[in-house]
Design an enzyme around this catalytic site. Structure first.
Site, mmCIF file in Angstrom:
data_model
loop_
_atom_site.group_PDB
_atom_site.id
_atom_site.type_symbol
_atom_site.label_atom_id
_atom_site.label_comp_id
_atom_site.label_asym_id
_atom_site.label_seq_id
_atom_site.Cartn_x
_atom_site.Cartn_y
_atom_site.Cartn_z
ATOM 1 N N CYS A 2 9.837 -12.315 5.187
ATOM 2 C CA CYS A 2 10.005 -12.675 4.006
ATOM 3 C C CYS A 2 10.435 -14.290 4.670
ATOM 4 O O CYS A 2 9.938 -14.509 5.283
ATOM 5 C CB CYS A 2 11.597 -12.565 3.823
ATOM 6 S SG CYS A 2 12.578 -11.136 3.319
ATOM 7 N N ARG A 27 4.622 -15.111 2.940
ATOM 8 C CA ARG A 27 5.376 -13.936 3.849
ATOM 9 C C ARG A 27 6.203 -12.728 2.457
ATOM 10 O O ARG A 27 6.389 -12.237 2.990
ATOM 11 C CB ARG A 27 6.684 -14.753 4.146
ATOM 12 C CG ARG A 27 5.741 -15.970 5.295
ATOM 13 C CD ARG A 27 6.632 -16.467 5.831
ATOM 14 N NE ARG A 27 7.834 -15.585 6.620
ATOM 15 C CZ ARG A 27 7.525 -15.600 7.732
ATOM 16 N NH1 ARG A 27 6.648 -16.199 8.735
ATOM 17 N NH2 ARG A 27 8.173 -15.135 8.512
ATOM 18 N N TRP A 75 9.795 -9.443 0.823
ATOM 19 C CA TRP A 75 9.709 -8.745 0.977
ATOM 20 C C TRP A 75 10.690 -7.624 1.004
ATOM 21 O O TRP A 75 10.756 -7.422 1.760
ATOM 22 C CB TRP A 75 8.518 -8.175 1.921
ATOM 23 C CG TRP A 75 7.252 -7.682 2.041
ATOM 24 C CD1 TRP A 75 6.019 -8.088 1.613
ATOM 25 C CD2 TRP A 75 7.518 -6.202 3.138
ATOM 26 N NE1 TRP A 75 5.718 -6.497 1.529
ATOM 27 C CE2 TRP A 75 6.054 -5.822 2.798
ATOM 28 C CE3 TRP A 75 8.231 -5.747 3.251
ATOM 29 C CZ2 TRP A 75 6.290 -4.568 3.002
ATOM 30 C CZ3 TRP A 75 8.687 -4.609 4.281
ATOM 31 C CH2 TRP A 75 6.916 -3.904 4.001
ATOM 32 N N ASN A 99 16.013 -12.068 6.981
ATOM 33 C CA ASN A 99 14.504 -11.961 6.963
ATOM 34 C C ASN A 99 15.103 -10.705 8.232
ATOM 35 O O ASN A 99 15.508 -11.434 9.653
ATOM 36 C CB ASN A 99 13.834 -12.996 7.275
ATOM 37 C CG ASN A 99 12.168 -12.325 7.849
ATOM 38 O OD1 ASN A 99 12.144 -11.357 7.373
ATOM 39 N ND2 ASN A 99 11.202 -13.497 8.518
ATOM 40 N N GLY A 100 14.814 -10.014 7.888
ATOM 41 C CA GLY A 100 14.253 -9.100 9.349
ATOM 42 C C GLY A 100 15.418 -7.119 8.883
ATOM 43 O O GLY A 100 15.275 -7.428 7.222
ATOM 44 N N GLU A 478 -13.434 -4.637 10.127
ATOM 45 C CA GLU A 478 -12.437 -6.057 9.681
ATOM 46 C C GLU A 478 -12.908 -6.421 8.036
ATOM 47 O O GLU A 478 -12.400 -6.757 7.414
ATOM 48 C CB GLU A 478 -13.411 -6.902 10.659
ATOM 49 C CG GLU A 478 -12.691 -8.108 10.365
ATOM 50 C CD GLU A 478 -11.183 -8.504 9.891
ATOM 51 O OE1 GLU A 478 -10.069 -8.033 10.083
ATOM 52 O OE2 GLU A 478 -10.696 -9.752 9.382
ATOM 53 N N LYS A 482 -10.418 -6.618 4.438
ATOM 54 C CA LYS A 482 -10.751 -7.505 3.812
ATOM 55 C C LYS A 482 -11.190 -7.183 2.505
ATOM 56 O O LYS A 482 -10.267 -7.372 1.379
ATOM 57 C CB LYS A 482 -11.799 -8.453 3.907
ATOM 58 C CG LYS A 482 -11.901 -9.313 5.413
ATOM 59 C CD LYS A 482 -10.839 -10.744 5.146
ATOM 60 C CE LYS A 482 -9.854 -10.966 5.471
ATOM 61 N NZ LYS A 482 -8.661 -10.013 7.006
ATOM 62 N N GLU A 485 -7.750 -4.952 0.929
ATOM 63 C CA GLU A 485 -6.633 -5.662 0.746
ATOM 64 C C GLU A 485 -6.255 -7.009 -0.764
ATOM 65 O O GLU A 485 -5.267 -6.735 -0.585
ATOM 66 C CB GLU A 485 -5.914 -6.386 2.378
ATOM 67 C CG GLU A 485 -7.025 -7.141 2.922
ATOM 68 C CD GLU A 485 -6.046 -7.877 4.109
ATOM 69 O OE1 GLU A 485 -5.140 -8.320 4.143
ATOM 70 O OE2 GLU A 485 -6.626 -8.308 5.054
ATOM 71 N N HIS A 501 -21.834 13.646 9.730
ATOM 72 C CA HIS A 501 -21.697 15.412 10.630
ATOM 73 C C HIS A 501 -20.697 15.567 9.379
ATOM 74 O O HIS A 501 -19.308 15.861 9.935
ATOM 75 C CB HIS A 501 -21.329 14.348 11.292
ATOM 76 C CG HIS A 501 -21.826 14.668 13.011
ATOM 77 N ND1 HIS A 501 -22.255 15.558 13.442
ATOM 78 C CD2 HIS A 501 -22.751 13.794 13.581
ATOM 79 C CE1 HIS A 501 -23.524 14.766 13.907
ATOM 80 N NE2 HIS A 501 -23.567 14.202 14.562
ATOM 81 N N LYS A 601 2.255 -11.853 4.526
ATOM 82 C CA LYS A 601 1.886 -12.701 5.266
ATOM 83 C C LYS A 601 2.250 -12.274 7.196
ATOM 84 O O LYS A 601 1.186 -12.175 7.815
ATOM 85 C CB LYS A 601 1.658 -14.088 5.810
ATOM 86 C CG LYS A 601 0.906 -15.148 6.416
ATOM 87 C CD LYS A 601 -0.736 -14.566 6.005
ATOM 88 C CE LYS A 601 -1.373 -15.079 7.709
ATOM 89 N NZ LYS A 601 -2.801 -14.855 7.292
HETATM 90 C C1 AGP Z 1 -5.552 -9.778 8.340
HETATM 91 O O1 AGP Z 1 -6.501 -9.773 6.529
HETATM 92 C C2 AGP Z 1 -3.832 -8.637 7.250
HETATM 93 N N1 AGP Z 1 -3.351 -9.995 7.072
HETATM 94 C C3 AGP Z 1 -3.054 -8.805 8.952
HETATM 95 O O2 AGP Z 1 -3.829 -7.190 9.056
HETATM 96 C C4 AGP Z 1 -2.595 -8.985 9.612
HETATM 97 O O3 AGP Z 1 -3.838 -9.736 10.315
HETATM 98 C C5 AGP Z 1 -2.395 -8.424 10.926
HETATM 99 O O4 AGP Z 1 -1.207 -8.208 9.965
HETATM 100 C C6 AGP Z 1 -1.283 -9.064 11.789
HETATM 101 O O5 AGP Z 1 -1.059 -10.461 12.036
HETATM 102 P P1 AGP Z 1 -1.082 -11.707 12.966
HETATM 103 O O6 AGP Z 1 -2.064 -11.577 13.327
HETATM 104 O O7 AGP Z 1 -0.460 -12.736 12.677
HETATM 105 O O8 AGP Z 1 -0.130 -9.809 13.886
#
Ligand code: AGP
Length: 606
Positions: A2, A27, A75, A99-100, A478, A482, A485, A501, A601
Site C-alpha cells: 500500500c 503501490r 492493495w 501497510n503489511g 522478461e 512485460k 503484466e 516436444h 509496484k
Molecule cells: C516487473 O515489471 C514487475 N513489476 C515485478 O515483477 C517486479 O520486478 C518484482 O515485483 C520485483 O520487484 P523489486 O525489483 O522491487 O524487488
C-alpha cells in the site's frame, strides 16, 4: 504493497495528501482515503473504494481544512475492495492506516473483545482496537504495548483524538521513510513521495516510533529513549517525479535508459577498468566465493538470468538463480563460500528480503543490487551496489532492469580481473563494449515507431508465444512478463528448441509469435525453429541484428533489426525493444499502462 503518506506543516494538508496519494497509487490502487485534523481539532476521515480521483471528487464538497493528516492507497489483503475496508480505520480514540499483514489479527480480536465495534473485515481495524485498548492518555506507551502483541509485518501511521496535530508511526519490515524541511514534515512508504521538499531523509528504524508535528520530528526506541536518525540523501533531483510530458511514466522511464545506464556505469569505470571501491565492495568477496546464488523476483530475477549467462560463459563459475519466494523452501546448499546476490529495484520486496535473511543465517556473504538508497534489503546486506535509475514509478520495471544488468556486467568484469580469468586488455575490451550500450539503446529508441507498428499485430491476440534459445530465451522471459503484466495478453516465452516436444501443438494461424535471434552460435537453429512455427501458419515478428542480414521470411513476418553488439551485450538493446513492444500494445489497447490491474509496484506481502 500500500501507499502511505503523513504530513504536518504549513501547507493545506488535503491537497498535499491527495497529490501525494496520486504519486503513490502505483503501490496499490484498490481504494484510498485520508484523515485530516480539521480546524476544530477533530480528526475527520474521507475514504472510498476506487482510485484517488474518486476520493478527490468526494473531498470536493467537504469543508475540511487543516495542516496535519495522513493518507493511504490500498492493495487489498484482508477484506474486499469496499468503502468500509478502505483506510484510514477508526476505533475509539485511534485513527490508523497500515501497510503489511497482521497474522494474528483473529486472536487479537478475541483477546481484546473487539468484535462489537468493528466496521470492516480488515486486520488494520483490529490493530486500531488493540492500540485503543492500551491507550490511557499516553500515545507512546499505548503504541509500545500494542506492537509487541502483533505478529506479522506493519507500517502503522496513527493519529490520536487527544493529539490531533501530531502524527505517530512505527514499522516492522514494511517501509516508512521520513523527511523534515521548512515546507513541512513528511513520512511515506517510499522515498519518491517523502523527498518532495528535501533530498534528505531517513529510514524509520524497525520498532522505533516517530512523533511528528509542525514543530519537530522526534524518534524513540522501544524503551522510550529519544535517538538520532541516520540521514540519507536521495540520489536524484527534486521534481524528477513527474511524467515529463509523456502520457505514462513507463514511456518516460523507457526513454531515460541511455542516461541512467550511463549514470550507473560511469562512476565505476576508471581508465577503462571496473572498480567498486566507492561501493566498498571488496575484491576478496569477489575472489573467494566458489558459488554464486541470485535471489530475486519478477524482472529482477530475469536480470539474474542474464547474470547467470555472464558468470558461466565469462567467469566459468556456476551461478544459481532462484525465485526468492521458493528459495528457502528448496533447502538450498549455502555456506560461507557462497555469495548470495539479492536484486531488487525497491529494496523492499519481502520475498527477496526473507530469502536474503535466510542466506545470511546459513553463513553466506550477501551483496544486493538496489535502486532505492537505504532500503530494507540494502540494510540487511553485507555489501550494496546501487543502481542510479532514479525513481521508477511505473509498475512495469524497465530502467531498473537495464541498470541492474549494467551492474552485473561490471561485476562480471571485476570478478574476471581479480580472479585472473581475463587480463587487463581483455577486461578493457569487455568494458568498452559495455560503454557502447547507452548509444545502442538510444538507437532502438529512435526506431520506436517501427516497433509500434509491429505491436499492432497482437492487439487482438489472446495468446502469444515468444521463442528463442540461450540468452535470447532469457531476454524473452522478461519481454513476455512485460507484455503480460500491462496488456493482459497471455504471453509465453519458450525455448524454441523445446517447442517440438509438445507445445508446438498450440501454434495456429491465430498465434502471433515473437522471435528473438541475436546470438551468433544459435542463429541457424533458431531460424529453423521459426520456420517450424511459420509452417503451421504462425505470424512471426522477428527481432534480430543488422549484421545477420536475415531475409526470406514469409509475407506475414516482420523483422526489426537491432544495432549490432557483441553477443553477450545484445541483451540491452533487445530488452528495450521488447519493453517498447509491450508498452505500445498496452497503450493502444487503452489501458492504464502505469497501474495494471491486480498489481502494485512494491510487493511487501509474502
Ligand atoms: C516487473 O515489471 C514487475 N513489476 C515485478 O515483477 C517486479 O520486478 C518484482 O515485483 C520485483 O520487484 P523489486 O525489483 O522491487 O524487488
Amino acid at each position: 504493497m500500500c501507499g502511505i503518506i503523513g504530513y504536518t506543516g504549513n501547507k493545506d494538508v488535503t491537497e498535499m495528501l491527495l497529490d501525494t496519494l496520486e504519486m503513490l497509487e502505483y503501490r496499490g490502487y484498490d481504494s484510498a482515503g485520508i484523515a485530516v485534523s480539521d480546524t476544530d481539532g477533530k480528526i475527520r476521515i474521507v475514504k472510498c473504494a476506487g482510485r484517488v480521483k474518486e476520493l478527490r471528487h468526494l473531498f470536493g464538497s467537504s469543508q475540511i481544512n487543516g495542516n496535519s493528516g495522513m493518507g493511504h492507497t490500498r492493495w487489498a489483503t484482508h477484506g474486499g475492495v469496499t468503502d468500509q475496508n478502505a483506510h484510514p480505520h477508526r476505533y475509539g480514540h485511534i485513527t490508523l492506516i497500515h501497510n503489511g499483514i497482521i497474522e494474528n489479527y483473529r486472536e487479537l480480536k478475541e483477546k481484546y473483545q473487539l468484535q462489537d465495534m468493528l466496521n470492516s473485515e480488515t486486520d488494520t481495524e483490529i490493530v486500531a482496537g488493540v492500540i485503543n485498548h492500551f491507550y490511557n492518555g499516553d500515545p507512546l506507551d499505548a503504541i509500545r504495548k500494542s506492537v509487541v502483541k502483533l505478529k506479522g509485518t506493519f507500517a502503522l501511521v496513527i493519529m490520536f483524538d487527544d493529539f490531533p496535530d501530531t502524527i505517530f508511526a512505527i514499522r516492522n519490515v514494511s517501509p516508512i521513510v521520513v523527511s523534515s524541511s521548512n515546507e513541512g514534515n513528511v513520512l511515506a512508504s517510499d522515498v519518491a513521495a517523502v523527498c518532495q521538499f528535501s533530498k534528505e531523509y531517513f529510514v524509520l528504524p524497525e520498532l522505533h516510533t516517530i512523533v511528528m508535528n509542525r514543530e519537530c520530528v522526534l524518534l524513540y526506541d522501544l524503551s522510550g529513549e529519544c535517538v538520532e536518525p541516520d540521514i540519507l540523501t536521495a540520489d536524484w533531483e527534486l521534481g524528477q517525479n513527474g511524467k515529463g510530458g509523456f502520457p505514462f511514466y513507463m514511456e518516460k522511464e523507457i526513454m531515460e535508459q541511455p542516461e541512467v545506464i550511463q549514470k550507473t556505469i560511469e562512476g565505476r569505470i576508471v581508465n577503462g577498468l571496473p572498480f567498486f571501491s566507492k561501493d566498498e565492495v571488496t575484491d576478496e568477496i569477489l575472489k573467494e566465493c566458489n558459488r554464486i546464488c541470485v535471489v530475486a523476483c519478477g524482472t529482477a530475477m530475469h536480470a539474474g538470468l542474464v547474470g547467470q549467462v555472464l558468470a558461466q560463459s565469462v567467469l566459468g563459475i556456476h551461478m544459481d538463480v532462484e525465485l526468492a519466494s521458493e528459495f528457502m523452501y528448496a533447502d538450498p546448499v549455502i555456506d560461507d563460500q557462497t555469495l548470495v546476490i539479492a536484486i531488487s529495484q525497491s529494496g523492499e520486496t519481502i520475498d527477496t528480503l526473507e530469502a536474503l535473511k535466510y542466506a545470511k543465517r546459513a553463513g553466506a556473504k550477501t551483496l544486493s543490487i538496489i535502486n532505492v538508497r537505504g532500503a530494507s534489503i540494502a540494510r540487511e546486506s553485507d555489501y550494496v551496489i546501487y543502481t542510479y535509475a532514479g525513481p521508477e514509478v511505473a509498475v512495469a520495471s524497465t530502467k531498473a532492469y537495464t541498470t541492474q544488468l549494467s551492474v552485473l556486467y561490471l561485476l562480471t568484469a571485476r570478478m574476471a580481473l581479480v580472479r585472473g580469468v581475463l587480463n587487463e586488455g581483455e577486461v578493457r575490451t569487455f568494458i568498452s563494449e559495455l560503454q557502447r550500450t547507452p548509444e545502442m539503446v538510444d538507437q532502438v529508441l529512435q526506431k520506436r515507431d517501427q516497433i509500434h507498428k509491429m505491436a499492432r499485430r497482437v492487439l487482438d491476440a489472446r495468446d502469444t508465444f515468444m521463442i528463442g534459445r540461450g540468452l535470447d530465451y532469457s531476454i524473452l522471459l522478461e519481454g513476455s512478463l512485460k507484455l503480460k503484466e500491462i496488456s493482459y495478453i497471455h504471453s509465453e516465452a519458450y525455448a524454441s528448441g523445446e517447442l517440438k516436444h509438445g507445445t508446438i501443438a498450440l501454434i495456429t494461424d491465430k498465434t502471433p509469435v515473437v522471435a528473438m535471434v541475436t546470438q551468433s552460435r544459435l542463429k541457424d537453429k533458431e531460424m529453423s525453429n521459426i520456420r517450424e512455427v511459420c509452417s503451421r501458419g504462425a505470424k512471426v515478428m522477428l527481432f534480430t541484428r543488422e549484421s545477420f542480414q536475415i531475409s526470406g521470411m514469409d509475407e506475414w513476418s516482420e523483422v526489426f533489426e537491432l544495432p549490432d553488439m557483441q553477443d553477450l551485450f545484445m541483451v540491452l538493446p533487445a530488452s528495450v525493444a521488447l519493453q517498447l513492444f509491450a508498452y505500445y500494445v498496452s497503450a493502444d489497447k487503452g489501458y492504464d499502462v502505469d497501474k495494471p490491474r491486480n498489481l502494485a509496484k512494491v510487493v511487501t506481502v509474502e
